[in-house]
Motif scaffolding. Structure first.
Motif, PDB file in Angstrom:
ATOM      1  N   ARG A   2       0.831  -1.180   0.000  1.00  0.00           N
ATOM      2  CA  ARG A   2       0.000   0.000   0.000  1.00  0.00           C
ATOM      3  C   ARG A   2       0.873   1.239   0.000  1.00  0.00           C
ATOM      4  NH1 ARG A   2      -1.576   3.238   3.938  1.00  0.00           N
ATOM      5  NH2 ARG A   2      -0.599   1.883   5.449  1.00  0.00           N
ATOM      6  N   LEU A   3       0.520   2.180  -0.893  1.00  0.00           N
ATOM      7  CA  LEU A   3       1.246   3.454  -0.951  1.00  0.00           C
ATOM      8  C   LEU A   3       0.263   4.577  -0.690  1.00  0.00           C
ATOM      9  CD1 LEU A   3       3.483   3.068  -4.124  1.00  0.00           C
ATOM     10  CD2 LEU A   3       4.224   3.122  -1.783  1.00  0.00           C
ATOM     11  N   SER A   4       0.484   5.367   0.327  1.00  0.00           N
ATOM     12  CA  SER A   4      -0.303   6.570   0.515  1.00  0.00           C
ATOM     13  C   SER A   4       0.218   7.632  -0.446  1.00  0.00           C
ATOM     14  CB  SER A   4      -0.182   7.056   1.956  1.00  0.00           C
ATOM     15  OG  SER A   4       1.148   7.426   2.212  1.00  0.00           O
ATOM     16  N   CYS A   5      -0.431   8.789  -0.476  1.00  0.00           N
ATOM     17  CA  CYS A   5      -0.046   9.841  -1.419  1.00  0.00           C
ATOM     18  C   CYS A   5       1.417  10.241  -1.251  1.00  0.00           C
ATOM     19  CB  CYS A   5      -0.926  11.070  -1.222  1.00  0.00           C
ATOM     20  SG  CYS A   5      -2.676  10.755  -1.445  1.00  0.00           S
ATOM     21  N   LEU A   6       1.838  10.437  -0.010  1.00  0.00           N
ATOM     22  CA  LEU A   6       3.205  10.879   0.235  1.00  0.00           C
ATOM     23  C   LEU A   6       4.192   9.775  -0.076  1.00  0.00           C
ATOM     24  CD1 LEU A   6       5.291  12.845   1.282  1.00  0.00           C
ATOM     25  CD2 LEU A   6       4.741  12.115   3.600  1.00  0.00           C
ATOM     26  N   TYR A   7       3.857   8.561   0.326  1.00  0.00           N
ATOM     27  CA  TYR A   7       4.722   7.419   0.058  1.00  0.00           C
ATOM     28  C   TYR A   7       4.936   7.296  -1.446  1.00  0.00           C
ATOM     29  CZ  TYR A   7       6.579   3.076   2.067  1.00  0.00           C
ATOM     30  OH  TYR A   7       7.386   2.076   2.536  1.00  0.00           O
ATOM     31  N   ALA A   8       3.849   7.441  -2.209  1.00  0.00           N
ATOM     32  CA  ALA A   8       3.950   7.351  -3.660  1.00  0.00           C
ATOM     33  C   ALA A   8       4.754   8.503  -4.227  1.00  0.00           C
ATOM     34  CB  ALA A   8       2.550   7.324  -4.281  1.00  0.00           C
ATOM     35  N   GLN A 170      -2.803  -1.908  -6.124  1.00  0.00           N
ATOM     36  CA  GLN A 170      -3.957  -2.800  -6.196  1.00  0.00           C
ATOM     37  C   GLN A 170      -3.940  -3.742  -4.996  1.00  0.00           C
ATOM     38  OE1 GLN A 170      -4.814  -4.373 -10.265  1.00  0.00           O
ATOM     39  NE2 GLN A 170      -2.867  -3.388 -10.815  1.00  0.00           N
ATOM     40  N   ALA A 171      -4.992  -3.678  -4.220  1.00  0.00           N
ATOM     41  CA  ALA A 171      -5.015  -4.362  -2.925  1.00  0.00           C
ATOM     42  C   ALA A 171      -4.830  -5.871  -3.034  1.00  0.00           C
ATOM     43  CB  ALA A 171      -6.329  -4.058  -2.210  1.00  0.00           C
ATOM     44  N   ASN A 172      -5.311  -6.492  -4.100  1.00  0.00           N
ATOM     45  CA  ASN A 172      -5.274  -7.945  -4.191  1.00  0.00           C
ATOM     46  C   ASN A 172      -4.101  -8.481  -5.005  1.00  0.00           C
ATOM     47  OD1 ASN A 172      -7.630  -8.438  -2.653  1.00  0.00           O
ATOM     48  ND2 ASN A 172      -8.905  -7.913  -4.405  1.00  0.00           N
ATOM     49  N   LYS A 206      -4.010 -12.267  -5.019  1.00  0.00           N
ATOM     50  CA  LYS A 206      -4.118 -12.833  -3.662  1.00  0.00           C
ATOM     51  C   LYS A 206      -5.422 -13.600  -3.470  1.00  0.00           C
ATOM     52  CE  LYS A 206      -4.202  -9.964  -0.162  1.00  0.00           C
ATOM     53  NZ  LYS A 206      -3.756  -9.011   0.878  1.00  0.00           N
ATOM     54  N   ASN A 207      -6.455 -13.279  -4.240  1.00  0.00           N
ATOM     55  CA  ASN A 207      -7.711 -13.997  -4.115  1.00  0.00           C
ATOM     56  C   ASN A 207      -7.550 -15.478  -4.442  1.00  0.00           C
ATOM     57  OD1 ASN A 207      -9.193 -11.712  -3.379  1.00  0.00           O
ATOM     58  ND2 ASN A 207      -9.589 -11.147  -5.507  1.00  0.00           N
ATOM     59  N   ARG A 208      -6.523 -15.805  -5.238  1.00  0.00           N
ATOM     60  CA  ARG A 208      -6.306 -17.201  -5.606  1.00  0.00           C
ATOM     61  C   ARG A 208      -5.640 -17.980  -4.477  1.00  0.00           C
ATOM     62  NH1 ARG A 208      -4.280 -16.940 -11.938  1.00  0.00           N
ATOM     63  NH2 ARG A 208      -6.161 -15.893 -12.755  1.00  0.00           N
ATOM     64  N   ALA A 209      -5.276 -17.289  -3.410  1.00  0.00           N
ATOM     65  CA  ALA A 209      -4.661 -17.962  -2.263  1.00  0.00           C
ATOM     66  C   ALA A 209      -5.705 -18.550  -1.329  1.00  0.00           C
ATOM     67  CB  ALA A 209      -3.776 -16.992  -1.487  1.00  0.00           C
ATOM     68  N   SER A 236       5.041 -12.491   2.263  1.00  0.00           N
ATOM     69  CA  SER A 236       4.125 -13.287   3.073  1.00  0.00           C
ATOM     70  C   SER A 236       3.593 -12.480   4.252  1.00  0.00           C
ATOM     71  CB  SER A 236       4.836 -14.553   3.561  1.00  0.00           C
ATOM     72  OG  SER A 236       3.993 -15.308   4.422  1.00  0.00           O
ATOM     73  N   LEU A 237       4.493 -11.752   4.934  1.00  0.00           N
ATOM     74  CA  LEU A 237       4.071 -10.919   6.060  1.00  0.00           C
ATOM     75  C   LEU A 237       3.208  -9.757   5.602  1.00  0.00           C
ATOM     76  CD1 LEU A 237       7.452 -10.880   7.993  1.00  0.00           C
ATOM     77  CD2 LEU A 237       5.304 -11.800   8.874  1.00  0.00           C
ATOM     78  N   LEU A 238       3.606  -9.105   4.523  1.00  0.00           N
ATOM     79  CA  LEU A 238       2.893  -7.923   4.053  1.00  0.00           C
ATOM     80  C   LEU A 238       1.472  -8.249   3.622  1.00  0.00           C
ATOM     81  CD1 LEU A 238       3.422  -4.855   3.523  1.00  0.00           C
ATOM     82  CD2 LEU A 238       3.857  -5.495   1.138  1.00  0.00           C
TER      83      LEU A 238
END
Length: 267
Positions: A2-8, A170-172, A206-209, A236-238
């Motif tokens: 995940r990237l917020s505006c500043l991170y991006a 993209q979250a997934n 990730k939905n395929r997991a 895996s952690l993220l």
């Protein structure tokens, strides 16, 4: 990731490759560590990435959702059991501390504060320089429009380990390919070795997991090492998902920071 505006914004400033390209030749084998060391380093990468994201959210909340003017990037340094995220101003050659956010051991961000002294210690200047040196030494495989950076002390030397990690909003989607590891000199100015951690780009859904409502994991392979790498622990952690890695005709399960070997069935 995940990237917020500043991170991006900062990732775009420092880590956007000039163009996306496909891999032209097989990558070289990379340094491979014990599973215990791989787990520790992957977990440290994840903690630093999450700390930077949490601190970024805190800074944006204070600044009305927009990156403060003059921001050139950030570094993350250990502080007790937590981490201090230092947002920087000035120039890449002469960075200065601009805002600080301490993220505790439970990855909770504290208040945004002004640094007591904007002059950075030499090791923090070198840490930022190492990040920039890696960003300017991109390899042939570019799998994302933006890359995130993680910088850790090299446990086997006096220099730095820097990762450029393929990123997505993209979250997934889990970017399984396209990551790099760099060995950088102690002063942060010289890339001594660049290691490409995959043979190709690979975005996984990730939905395929999940199967039947249960988490079963993602499956990938590694051709640059005989066992899973720290990026698999990080991913895996993220993404809170097991990753099953085929490497050197063996199957490994990466469940967060835990890596275990699984016997392959006979053909």
């Amino acid at each position: 990731m995940r990237l917020s505006c500043l991170y991006a914004a900062a990732a775009f400033l420092l880590l956007t490759p000039p163009a996306l390209a496909e891999q032209q030749s097989p990558p070289a084998q990379v340094e491979s560590w014990t599973v215990e060391k791989t787990g520790r380093i992957g977990q440290a990468m994840w903690r630093q990435d999450v700390a930077a994201a949490r601190a970024t959210d805190a800074l944006l909340a204070q600044s009305g959702g927009r990156p403060p003017e003059g921001l050139i990037g950030w570094i993350v340094v250990d502080e007790g059991e937590g981490q201090r995220v230092r947002f920087l101003s000035g120039s890449p050659e002469q960075p200065r501390a601009f805002k600080d956010v301490v993220v505790d051991a439970r990855l909770r961000a504290g208040q945004v504060t002004d640094p007591a002294d904007p002059v950075l210690p030499e090791d923090q200047i070198a840490r930022f320089a190492a990040r920039n040196a890696a960003a300017q030494n991109f390899g042939p495989l570019r799998c994302a429009a933006r890359y995130n950076a993680v910088v850790l002390d090299d446990p086997d030397g006096e220099g730095w380990l820097v990762w450029l990690l393929a990123s997505t909003t993209q979250a997934n989607i889990v970017p399984m390919g396209g990551h790099y590891r760099y060995h950088v000199s102690a002063d942060g100015r010289t890339v001594e070795r660049r290691e490409q951690l995959s043979g190709s780009c690979l975005d996984m859904d990730k939905n395929r997991a999940t199967q039947g409502g249960q988490s079963v994991g993602l499956v990938t392979n590694v051709i640059v090492a005989p066992r899973p790498l720290e990026v698999h622990v990080f991913l895996s952690l993220l993404n809170s998902v097991p990753i099953f890695v085929l490497a050197d005709q063996k199957v490994w399960a990466v469940e967060g920071a835990r890596i275990r070997h699984m016997d392959m069935p006979a053909r």
